[in-house]
Design a protein around this motif. Sequence first.
Motif, PDB file in Angstrom:
ATOM      1  N   THR A  65       0.857  -1.189   0.000  1.00  0.00           N
ATOM      2  CA  THR A  65       0.000   0.000   0.000  1.00  0.00           C
ATOM      3  C   THR A  65       0.889   1.233   0.000  1.00  0.00           C
ATOM      4  O   THR A  65       1.975   1.208   0.578  1.00  0.00           O
ATOM      5  CB  THR A  65      -0.944   0.025   1.223  1.00  0.00           C
ATOM      6  N   SER A  66       0.455   2.281  -0.707  1.00  0.00           N
ATOM      7  CA  SER A  66       1.316   3.472  -0.723  1.00  0.00           C
ATOM      8  C   SER A  66       1.159   4.165   0.627  1.00  0.00           C
ATOM      9  O   SER A  66       0.067   4.196   1.199  1.00  0.00           O
ATOM     10  CB  SER A  66       0.949   4.397  -1.879  1.00  0.00           C
ATOM     11  N   GLY A  67       2.267   4.709   1.142  1.00  0.00           N
ATOM     12  CA  GLY A  67       2.263   5.259   2.492  1.00  0.00           C
ATOM     13  C   GLY A  67       2.020   6.751   2.474  1.00  0.00           C
ATOM     14  O   GLY A  67       2.131   7.405   1.444  1.00  0.00           O
ATOM     15  N   LEU A  68       1.689   7.289   3.650  1.00  0.00           N
ATOM     16  CA  LEU A  68       1.548   8.745   3.768  1.00  0.00           C
ATOM     17  C   LEU A  68       2.888   9.326   4.155  1.00  0.00           C
ATOM     18  O   LEU A  68       3.244  10.430   3.798  1.00  0.00           O
ATOM     19  CB  LEU A  68       0.544   9.053   4.877  1.00  0.00           C
ATOM     20  N   PHE A  69       3.599   8.516   4.951  1.00  0.00           N
ATOM     21  CA  PHE A  69       4.892   8.994   5.422  1.00  0.00           C
ATOM     22  C   PHE A  69       5.857   7.826   5.375  1.00  0.00           C
ATOM     23  O   PHE A  69       5.493   6.745   5.793  1.00  0.00           O
ATOM     24  CB  PHE A  69       4.771   9.490   6.866  1.00  0.00           C
ATOM     25  N   PRO A  70       7.062   7.923   4.871  1.00  0.00           N
ATOM     26  CA  PRO A  70       7.590   9.106   4.173  1.00  0.00           C
ATOM     27  C   PRO A  70       6.877   9.332   2.832  1.00  0.00           C
ATOM     28  O   PRO A  70       6.385   8.371   2.252  1.00  0.00           O
ATOM     29  CB  PRO A  70       9.062   8.723   3.946  1.00  0.00           C
ATOM     30  N   PRO A  71       6.836  10.606   2.362  1.00  0.00           N
ATOM     31  CA  PRO A  71       6.132  10.904   1.107  1.00  0.00           C
ATOM     32  C   PRO A  71       6.666  10.038  -0.036  1.00  0.00           C
ATOM     33  O   PRO A  71       7.865   9.759  -0.103  1.00  0.00           O
ATOM     34  CB  PRO A  71       6.455  12.380   0.860  1.00  0.00           C
ATOM     35  N   SER A  72       5.749   9.580  -0.917  1.00  0.00           N
ATOM     36  CA  SER A  72       6.088   8.722  -2.075  1.00  0.00           C
ATOM     37  C   SER A  72       6.641   7.358  -1.669  1.00  0.00           C
ATOM     38  O   SER A  72       7.193   6.641  -2.507  1.00  0.00           O
ATOM     39  CB  SER A  72       7.091   9.399  -3.012  1.00  0.00           C
ATOM     40  N   GLY A  73       6.534   7.001  -0.377  1.00  0.00           N
ATOM     41  CA  GLY A  73       6.996   5.682   0.048  1.00  0.00           C
ATOM     42  C   GLY A  73       5.856   4.677  -0.010  1.00  0.00           C
ATOM     43  O   GLY A  73       4.735   4.999  -0.411  1.00  0.00           O
ATOM     44  N   PHE A  74       6.137   3.438   0.407  1.00  0.00           N
ATOM     45  CA  PHE A  74       5.078   2.438   0.480  1.00  0.00           C
ATOM     46  C   PHE A  74       5.431   1.384   1.520  1.00  0.00           C
ATOM     47  O   PHE A  74       6.541   1.358   2.044  1.00  0.00           O
ATOM     48  CB  PHE A  74       4.818   1.801  -0.899  1.00  0.00           C
ATOM     49  N   ILE A  75       4.456   0.537   1.831  1.00  0.00           N
ATOM     50  CA  ILE A  75       4.656  -0.523   2.826  1.00  0.00           C
ATOM     51  C   ILE A  75       4.357  -1.859   2.171  1.00  0.00           C
ATOM     52  O   ILE A  75       3.407  -1.975   1.398  1.00  0.00           O
ATOM     53  CB  ILE A  75       3.712  -0.320   4.027  1.00  0.00           C
ATOM     54  N   SER A  76       5.169  -2.873   2.484  1.00  0.00           N
ATOM     55  CA  SER A  76       4.948  -4.212   1.934  1.00  0.00           C
ATOM     56  C   SER A  76       4.799  -5.199   3.087  1.00  0.00           C
ATOM     57  O   SER A  76       5.361  -4.995   4.159  1.00  0.00           O
ATOM     58  CB  SER A  76       6.151  -4.616   1.079  1.00  0.00           C
ATOM     59  N   VAL A  77       4.036  -6.286   2.855  1.00  0.00           N
ATOM     60  CA  VAL A  77       3.934  -7.353   3.854  1.00  0.00           C
ATOM     61  C   VAL A  77       4.162  -8.694   3.166  1.00  0.00           C
ATOM     62  O   VAL A  77       3.921  -8.828   1.966  1.00  0.00           O
ATOM     63  CB  VAL A  77       2.561  -7.364   4.574  1.00  0.00           C
ATOM     64  N   SER A  78       4.614  -9.676   3.954  1.00  0.00           N
ATOM     65  CA  SER A  78       5.077 -10.903   3.321  1.00  0.00           C
ATOM     66  C   SER A  78       4.785 -12.143   4.149  1.00  0.00           C
ATOM     67  O   SER A  78       4.513 -12.079   5.350  1.00  0.00           O
ATOM     68  CB  SER A  78       6.595 -10.777   3.099  1.00  0.00           C
ATOM     69  N   ARG A  79       4.902 -13.282   3.468  1.00  0.00           N
ATOM     70  CA  ARG A  79       4.815 -14.571   4.159  1.00  0.00           C
ATOM     71  C   ARG A  79       5.968 -14.750   5.149  1.00  0.00           C
ATOM     72  O   ARG A  79       5.936 -15.673   5.951  1.00  0.00           O
ATOM     73  CB  ARG A  79       4.890 -15.705   3.124  1.00  0.00           C
ATOM     74  N   ASP A  80       6.996 -13.894   5.068  1.00  0.00           N
ATOM     75  CA  ASP A  80       8.104 -14.047   6.026  1.00  0.00           C
ATOM     76  C   ASP A  80       7.743 -13.426   7.389  1.00  0.00           C
ATOM     77  O   ASP A  80       8.608 -13.244   8.240  1.00  0.00           O
ATOM     78  CB  ASP A  80       9.403 -13.442   5.479  1.00  0.00           C
ATOM     79  N   ARG A  81       6.467 -13.080   7.585  1.00  0.00           N
ATOM     80  CA  ARG A  81       5.926 -12.593   8.858  1.00  0.00           C
ATOM     81  C   ARG A  81       6.270 -11.137   9.162  1.00  0.00           C
ATOM     82  O   ARG A  81       6.059 -10.674  10.280  1.00  0.00           O
ATOM     83  CB  ARG A  81       6.393 -13.457  10.050  1.00  0.00           C
ATOM     84  N   THR A  82       6.818 -10.426   8.197  1.00  0.00           N
ATOM     85  CA  THR A  82       7.197  -9.031   8.477  1.00  0.00           C
ATOM     86  C   THR A  82       6.437  -8.064   7.574  1.00  0.00           C
ATOM     87  O   THR A  82       5.906  -8.440   6.534  1.00  0.00           O
ATOM     88  CB  THR A  82       8.700  -8.779   8.230  1.00  0.00           C
ATOM     89  N   ALA A  83       6.450  -6.792   8.008  1.00  0.00           N
ATOM     90  CA  ALA A  83       6.009  -5.671   7.165  1.00  0.00           C
ATOM     91  C   ALA A  83       7.220  -4.754   7.037  1.00  0.00           C
ATOM     92  O   ALA A  83       8.004  -4.639   7.982  1.00  0.00           O
ATOM     93  CB  ALA A  83       4.848  -4.942   7.832  1.00  0.00           C
ATOM     94  N   ARG A  84       7.392  -4.135   5.875  1.00  0.00           N
ATOM     95  CA  ARG A  84       8.558  -3.250   5.693  1.00  0.00           C
ATOM     96  C   ARG A  84       8.120  -1.916   5.105  1.00  0.00           C
ATOM     97  O   ARG A  84       7.252  -1.865   4.238  1.00  0.00           O
ATOM     98  CB  ARG A  84       9.608  -3.909   4.780  1.00  0.00           C
ATOM     99  N   LEU A  85       8.764  -0.873   5.619  1.00  0.00           N
ATOM    100  CA  LEU A  85       8.453   0.487   5.166  1.00  0.00           C
ATOM    101  C   LEU A  85       9.578   0.944   4.240  1.00  0.00           C
ATOM    102  O   LEU A  85      10.749   0.879   4.618  1.00  0.00           O
ATOM    103  CB  LEU A  85       8.367   1.389   6.406  1.00  0.00           C
ATOM    104  N   TRP A  86       9.206   1.367   3.017  1.00  0.00           N
ATOM    105  CA  TRP A  86      10.202   1.751   2.003  1.00  0.00           C
ATOM    106  C   TRP A  86      10.076   3.241   1.700  1.00  0.00           C
ATOM    107  O   TRP A  86       8.985   3.751   1.521  1.00  0.00           O
ATOM    108  CB  TRP A  86       9.988   0.961   0.719  1.00  0.00           C
TER     109      TRP A  86
END
Length: 795
Positions: free
Chosen positions: A26-47
């Motif tokens: 999903t595209s994130g609000l912060f940081p601007p133009s960033g996004f968040i990913s989630v995975s079967r590896d049990r984590t979420a990551r903010l890019w």
Amino acid sequence: AMAGEACSYRLRCSLLGHEQDVRGLTSGLFPPSGFISVSRDRTARLWAPDGLNRGFTEMHCMSGHSNFVSCVCIIPPSDLYPRGLIATGGNDHNICIFTVDSTAPLYTLKGHKNTVCSLSSGKFGTLLSGSWDTTAKVWLNDRCMMTLQGHTAAIWAVIILPEQGLMLTGSADKTIKLWKAGRCERTFTGHEDCVRGLAILSQMEFLSCANDASVRRWRISGECLQVYYGHTNYIYSISVFPQCKDFVTTGEDRSLRIWRQGKCAQTIRLPAQSVWCCCVLDNGDIAVGASDGIIRVFTESQERTASAEEIQAFENELSQASIDPKTGDLGDINANDLPGREHLKDPGTRDGQTRLIKDNEKVEAYQWSVSEGRWIKIGDVVGSSGATQQTSGKVLFEGKEYDYVFTIDVNESGPSYKLPYNITDDPWLTAYNFLQKNDLNPMFLDQVAKFIMDNTKGQTLFSASAQYLDPFTGAGRYVPGSSSGSSTIPAADPFTGAGRYVPGSPSNAGAPVGGIDPYTGMNAYQSAKVENIYFPNKGAVTFDQANPTQILGKLKELNGNAAEEHKLTEDDLIILEKLLAVTCNNSSEAPTPLQLQTLWKAVNWPEDIVFPALDILRLSVRHPTMNENFCSEKDHVQFIVLLLKFLNPQGKQANQLLALRALCNCFISQAGQKLMMEQRGEIMTRAIEMKSSTNKNIHIALATLMLNYAVCLHKDDSIEGKAQCLSVISTVMEVVQDLEAIFRLLVALGTLITDDTSAVQLAKSLGVDSQIKKYASVPEPAKVKECCRFVLNLL
């Protein structure tokens, strides 16, 4: 640039980080133009985009789930969290809520009984979740407000619509449902398989994608406006470009497709079988997550396009991918009939067109790129020999995903049984449950467990193997290298701090000015400054007017014509007359057991003649002894069943009215309140059906019932109960016209939301404020507009 290049997305970057399938973006609000990913590896990551080159940097990695993470959404900023929050849903049945700067959850929402696979956020902090447990839930902060029930299989997709109180759910039962204020308003049918994704186009239109490889465009009012075909397999995800009707989709045919003006304008193949998710970023770039654990971002911008070396590396990776012909992504393939390499000299006719050639017994697949005017190799087509179950969580069984679904034949002649299995499961327990479910002989336990272990080669999820495995060989499919130990440090829950609701000083709303009761339509409000004498209402509102002579007259008349088995004796009638006298004249006498029995006999009369008896019940239930008797532990079931039987939309209006009034009068005593609160789910569900009545007295009784519930809930402070009551009030407001009924609904609303910020937020998210605005200017009676303005002040 040529016209053909206008819609030409090219690789911007490939992001490594996740160790397994990327299931949500999903595209994130912060940081601007960033996004968040989630995975079967049990984590979420903010890019976050890195300023220097065309890539993204992983800001941090969030853990909190004990199993795969399957979906993610952003909760918009609030005063408390000005950068918004991140919500993730997982196979551990939980939803974790993170702040943007923290790697551990702020709090966890528990309540679903199976995988949470879809999330959507709305205004005022509401969150909608969809689960394989066939329900969707509406959450506010850390509490579940309501549960949407109606689908018969897993809910794969949910979305909150821009109009307040409207929500959509898409399910493995092949339908989409529209919910308003927590109730199903409409069901959309048309898809021929599981609905997997939903996206909003406008206030009036939305898109859906499904396992039937089609995308559909719908009007909220129910019509399907268009069906888009292009994918050759399941479509998992759909995302819309801002400010227009173009969109992107990804699916099980290894592709990302970009749709312009209703046509598939570009197809980008990826070197991974399952392209699970896509999301359009603020600048129009597209992020895509796939089963190889890599996130790839594609762009139309020349400045952001990857270097020639990176694009070449991506094409090489693609050309080495092996395509399994059994998926049908390339149509039926007969290797002997294929042309040789010379076939690639002829240009393609449209973007994304595929062509197969045979080169030294090897079959290769190519795809035409309009913008580059050349054929790009997208992989080698491999024989069926290597077709292990390479793809994770792909097989669907009863609308849910499994790593494997085996077919088990117990004996030659009998039926075969389906056995779903995930590699995280215990083979013995799975075998045991399978035998139980299908009523099979427990002697087969060892055999079935051994069958599972042999056929999954003993794969378990975190078998340690540190080297990075090629995700295409099928072998090391589930080996995440070193698993990041999911640090589930229980984060302190910020809401359990005592003093959560500090309502300030209780508003002194109890004393009516000049002793005028606002329910008696007497319009004597002379005070200049209008004081809120309306809510929170403190006691039950009851229906007391009675004309015992008329009631008994009618009872005797109907008794004369009743069938023999229902006839009351002269003695019975005298007993009921006595009961009426006791309950209407505030006498100190208590009703006798005999009077009670006789009344019970009368209220079980046939529906067409029962109403005078119901009227006696309505009056007598106000008496403490009768209230205690009817509502006590031992008799309450029969009593409620009796009254609810009359709340049948096809029933007689007199019975509906008197049953509602009797329910209102139950609230007069402790026993009645307790019973009404315990049974409120069932009572509200049946009562709401009375909204379709055309009788204003029925509407007034229905509004009074909600008002009495509001009084109890104001004392009780159960947010789930308040949510239920708000939902009914909002639904009834839509249809009721009588101003007395409206007034009582407004008092109920004010009582529910006084001193409770969560209830205020919930009322706003249901769009109640826009529903009631018009009553602020009603000229007569003055109490309607005054009460309405007080409610609007709270909202």
